[in-house]
Write a protein that holds these residues in place. Structure first.
Motif, PDB file in Angstrom:
ATOM      1  N   SER A  69       0.839  -1.207   0.000  1.00 34.88           N
ATOM      2  CA  SER A  69       0.000   0.000   0.000  1.00 34.88           C
ATOM      3  C   SER A  69       0.866   1.246   0.000  1.00 34.88           C
ATOM      4  CB  SER A  69      -0.922   0.012   1.223  1.00 34.88           C
ATOM      5  OG  SER A  69      -2.048  -0.776   0.986  1.00 34.88           O
ATOM      6  N   ALA A 219      -2.591   9.958   0.642  1.00 36.09           N
ATOM      7  CA  ALA A 219      -3.767   9.536   1.409  1.00 36.09           C
ATOM      8  C   ALA A 219      -4.871   9.050   0.480  1.00 36.09           C
ATOM      9  CB  ALA A 219      -4.278  10.700   2.264  1.00 36.09           C
ATOM     10  N   GLY A 223      -6.154   5.074   0.931  1.00 31.77           N
ATOM     11  CA  GLY A 223      -7.497   4.702   1.381  1.00 31.77           C
ATOM     12  C   GLY A 223      -8.342   4.058   0.303  1.00 31.77           C
ATOM     13  N   TYR A 225     -10.068   1.615  -2.353  1.00 28.62           N
ATOM     14  CA  TYR A 225     -10.377   0.194  -2.293  1.00 28.62           C
ATOM     15  C   TYR A 225     -11.121  -0.285  -3.541  1.00 28.62           C
ATOM     16  CZ  TYR A 225     -12.880  -4.059  -1.005  1.00 28.62           C
ATOM     17  OH  TYR A 225     -13.394  -5.315  -1.009  1.00 28.62           O
ATOM     18  N   THR A 240      -6.232  -1.987   2.529  1.00 21.75           N
ATOM     19  CA  THR A 240      -7.689  -1.868   2.460  1.00 21.75           C
ATOM     20  C   THR A 240      -8.329  -3.197   2.062  1.00 21.75           C
ATOM     21  OG1 THR A 240      -7.344  -0.928   0.260  1.00 21.75           O
ATOM     22  CG2 THR A 240      -7.850   0.606   2.036  1.00 21.75           C
ATOM     23  N   SER A 265      -3.744   1.965   9.779  1.00 19.63           N
ATOM     24  CA  SER A 265      -3.974   2.718   8.550  1.00 19.63           C
ATOM     25  C   SER A 265      -4.485   4.123   8.877  1.00 19.63           C
ATOM     26  CB  SER A 265      -4.926   1.987   7.614  1.00 19.63           C
ATOM     27  OG  SER A 265      -6.194   1.908   8.166  1.00 19.63           O
ATOM     28  N   LEU A 266      -5.264   4.244   9.969  1.00 16.40           N
ATOM     29  CA  LEU A 266      -5.711   5.585  10.378  1.00 16.40           C
ATOM     30  C   LEU A 266      -4.523   6.458  10.751  1.00 16.40           C
ATOM     31  CD1 LEU A 266      -8.935   5.211  12.572  1.00 16.40           C
ATOM     32  CD2 LEU A 266      -8.689   6.318  10.350  1.00 16.40           C
ATOM     33  N   MET A 269      -3.017   7.713   7.559  1.00 17.89           N
ATOM     34  CA  MET A 269      -3.894   8.715   6.953  1.00 17.89           C
ATOM     35  C   MET A 269      -3.864  10.031   7.724  1.00 17.89           C
ATOM     36  SD  MET A 269      -5.453   7.393   4.273  1.00 17.89           S
ATOM     37  CE  MET A 269      -7.047   8.156   3.999  1.00 17.89           C
TER      38      MET A 269
ATOM     39  N   PRO B 116     -10.290   5.919   5.599  1.00 20.58           N
ATOM     40  CA  PRO B 116     -10.568   5.123   4.405  1.00 20.58           C
ATOM     41  C   PRO B 116     -11.971   4.516   4.509  1.00 20.58           C
ATOM     42  CG  PRO B 116      -8.456   4.515   5.382  1.00 20.58           C
ATOM     43  CD  PRO B 116      -9.137   5.419   6.350  1.00 20.58           C
TER      44      PRO B 116
END
Lengths: 288, 276
Positions: A69, A219, A223, A225, A240, A265-266, A269, B116
């Motif tokens: 990613s 970003a 994110g 997908y 994702t 992942s947050l 981001m 996301p």
């Protein structure tokens, strides 16, 4: 003013906030509280604080998903920044008003476009029997089976650029318009070459916008997908894709593990979006 | 002088090449999909082996075509109206009476950029599966989630429009003439910020209409929308899928063109990060 009056005033000042209550309740109910639930559950096990879930998230499979990613996001963000700025520069310096407005409109239209139809369009163009694949084959360049596959990270890189480029163009145009013609003239008059002007004058001025653009594009890709899922299904190991698989219970029913991945992942981001906001403020100040 | 002229001519050529390459990259996938959807067969030769409308007829005559299109329209329109109703009065009130509330509102409208789609879906499922409300596994939770991701697209244009008019004077004038709050907002403020509200609505519509991630994870097969239907088709019949993809392209492009047309020239700041 008597004390009663002042109290009444203060209570009234407090009352005006009630008008914002529905909005704040919505934000609490569907943004803040659900995300905080994730935070809590990723750090606790039966009520006790633990990093256990994060340890379990550090398996080779998930580490690879983060590596993929991050590589995909960095590559498409970098290419987006470089080529987006190049196209934006061509747009703002062209003297043909129609070309300028039409291409800006095209960027406007395409930047909100992504997901399944985009992925499908790239299968039509660059799939194993796609039209560009066939044309390249005719001139002796065989993409398949070894050089290039659209159903892979390579394909995703090309497809993501379809929304990354327009986004960068729209982000950087205001900054490019802030480059004054006099700066260039002054630099040239003082004996600078065009290259020196770009390196010493234009680039430092554009730097916050370029870096901010990179973070936002990063970003944007990190994110994403729908495009990846349509184009490659479960074949490409992205963060994702892994989280979605855990949500659907395809792999195993382990919600706390999904929470830990989501937290990681947050984190990525948040760094990007906060950095973008901060740099955006700086770029706006610089342009003034 | 001649050196100068030739340099600028070189730059003209360079500019033309860059713009032409960009145009090609952006247009070819769309045109190829259109052509593919009306081709008898286009996987062995450079040009299609004959043209046909068979795939369009087949795919549009299925009952699922109408159902999924209707479902997508419902979710998009409900989200759009709900957001307009939530955001417009809030933004007006904050601009007029609670400027100190604006940073909090703006914070809530930035959050969606940092979450996301898959994480938002996970968070909502994890929290609302324990809450006794008719939300989980229903279109209701989908609308709520779509409202979250589309929130910035609604708030920005409305806030920009409010910044551009003198709402204090307008409000005072309306109220000194005896208008109540509701009348002031509906009859005086709204007409003045209409381009912003409509622009926001259209952005919300096109974002939600193309939404796949949240729909797939929150409601899945229980409530199939158009993008879900499209992804199903890409797996088993590419030619019918291409017709659906063309429809998605056209809906998205037409709404965007409408937004540009309404906003007029002068441009809005980039409001991207839609349905990825």
């Amino acid at each position: 003013m008597t004390r009663g009056e002042r109290n009444a005033r203060q209570s009234k000042a407090w009352l005006v906030w009630l008008g914002l209550l529905p909005f704040f309740l919505f934000g609490l109910a569907f943004e803040i509280i659900p995300v905080l639930t994730l935070v809590r559950s990723s750090f606790t096990d039966k009520g006790a604080l633990t990093l256990n879930h994060f340890e379990r998230a550090l398996t080779p499979l998930f580490i690879e998903s983060f590596r993929n990613s991050i590589q995909l996001s960095a590559a498409t963000a970098f290419l987006g920044v470089v080529f987006g700025t190049l196209v934006a520069h061509a747009i703002v310096t062209t003297r043909n008003r129609f070309v300028r407005e039409a291409i800006t409109a095209l960027a406007d239209v395409t930047t909100n476009f992504g997901g399944a139809p985009l992925a499908f369009a790239f299968i039509v163009v660059l799939g194993s029997t796609g039209v560009v694949t066939l044309i390249l084959k005719m001139v002796g360049l065989n993409l398949y089976p070894t050089t290039f596959r659209v159903y892979s990270i390579q394909g995703l890189t090309v497809a993501y650029l379809y929304f990354q480029l327009p986004l960068m163009i729209l982000l950087i145009i205001p900054s490019l318009l802030g480059l004054r013609r006099e700066w260039r003239e002054a630099a040239i008059n003082l004996g600078a070459s065009s290259f020196q002007y770009w390196l010493r004058v234009a680039l430092p001025f554009l730097a916050p916008s370029l870096l901010g653009g990179f973070l936002l594009l990063f970003a944007n890709a990190f994110g994403a997908y729908a495009t990846a899922w349509t184009l490659t299904g479960p074949d490409v190991n992205l963060v994702t894709v892994q989280i979605a698989a855990l949500v659907r219970g395809e792999v195993q029913l382990d919600p706390a593990l999904a929470d830990a991945l989501a937290m990681l992942s947050l984190l990525v981001m948040t760094i990007c979006v906060a950095g973008y906001q901060w740099l955006g403020g700086r770029a706006r100040k610089g342009a003034r | 002088m001649t050196q100068f002229a030739s340099a600028s001519k070189d730059r003209g050529i360079w500019r033309g090449i860059v713009l032409a390459l960009f145009l090609t990259f952006m247009i070819v996938p769309f045109l190829a999909t259109v052509l593919f959807s009306i081709s008898v067969r286009w996987d062995r030769t450079i040009f299609p082996e004959g043209l046909t409308l068979e795939w369009w007829e087949r795919v549009t005559s299925r009952s699922a075509f109408e159902t999924t299109l209707t479902n997508s329209l419902i979710v998009s329109l409900v989200t759009m109206f709900a957001l307009a109703l939530l955001v417009t009065p809030t933004a007006y009130w904050a601009h007029l009476r609670v400027p100190r509330g604006k940073p909090f509102i703006e914070f809530l409208t930035i959050i969606p950029f940092g979450i996301p789609g898959v994480v938002l879906a996970l968070a909502l499922i994890r929290f609302y599966s324990d809450v006794p409300l008719p939300l989980i596994n229903t279109p209701n939770i989908l609308v709520a989630a779509c409202m979250v991701i589309a929130l910035p697209f609604m708030y920005r244009p409305v806030a920009n429009a409010l910044d551009a008019v003198d709402i204090h004077t307008l409000t005072e004038a309306a109220q000194s003439l005896g208008a109540g709050w509701r009348q002031t907002l509906w009859r005086v403020i709204l007409p003045n910020i209409m381009p912003g509200v409509i622009g926001g609505c259209l952005l919300v519509f096109s974002t939600v209409f193309a939404e796949f991630t949240l729909t797939n994870l929150l409601v899945g097969a229980r409530f199939k929308t158009f993008p879900i239907y499209l992804v199903e088709f890409t797996r088993f019949d590419g030619r019918q899928a291409s017709a659906l993809a063309v429809i998605s392209f056209v809906v998205a492009w037409l709404t965007s063109l409408l937004i540009i047309w309404i906003a007029g020239r002068g441009g809005r700041p980039a409001e991207a990060l839609g349905a990825r």
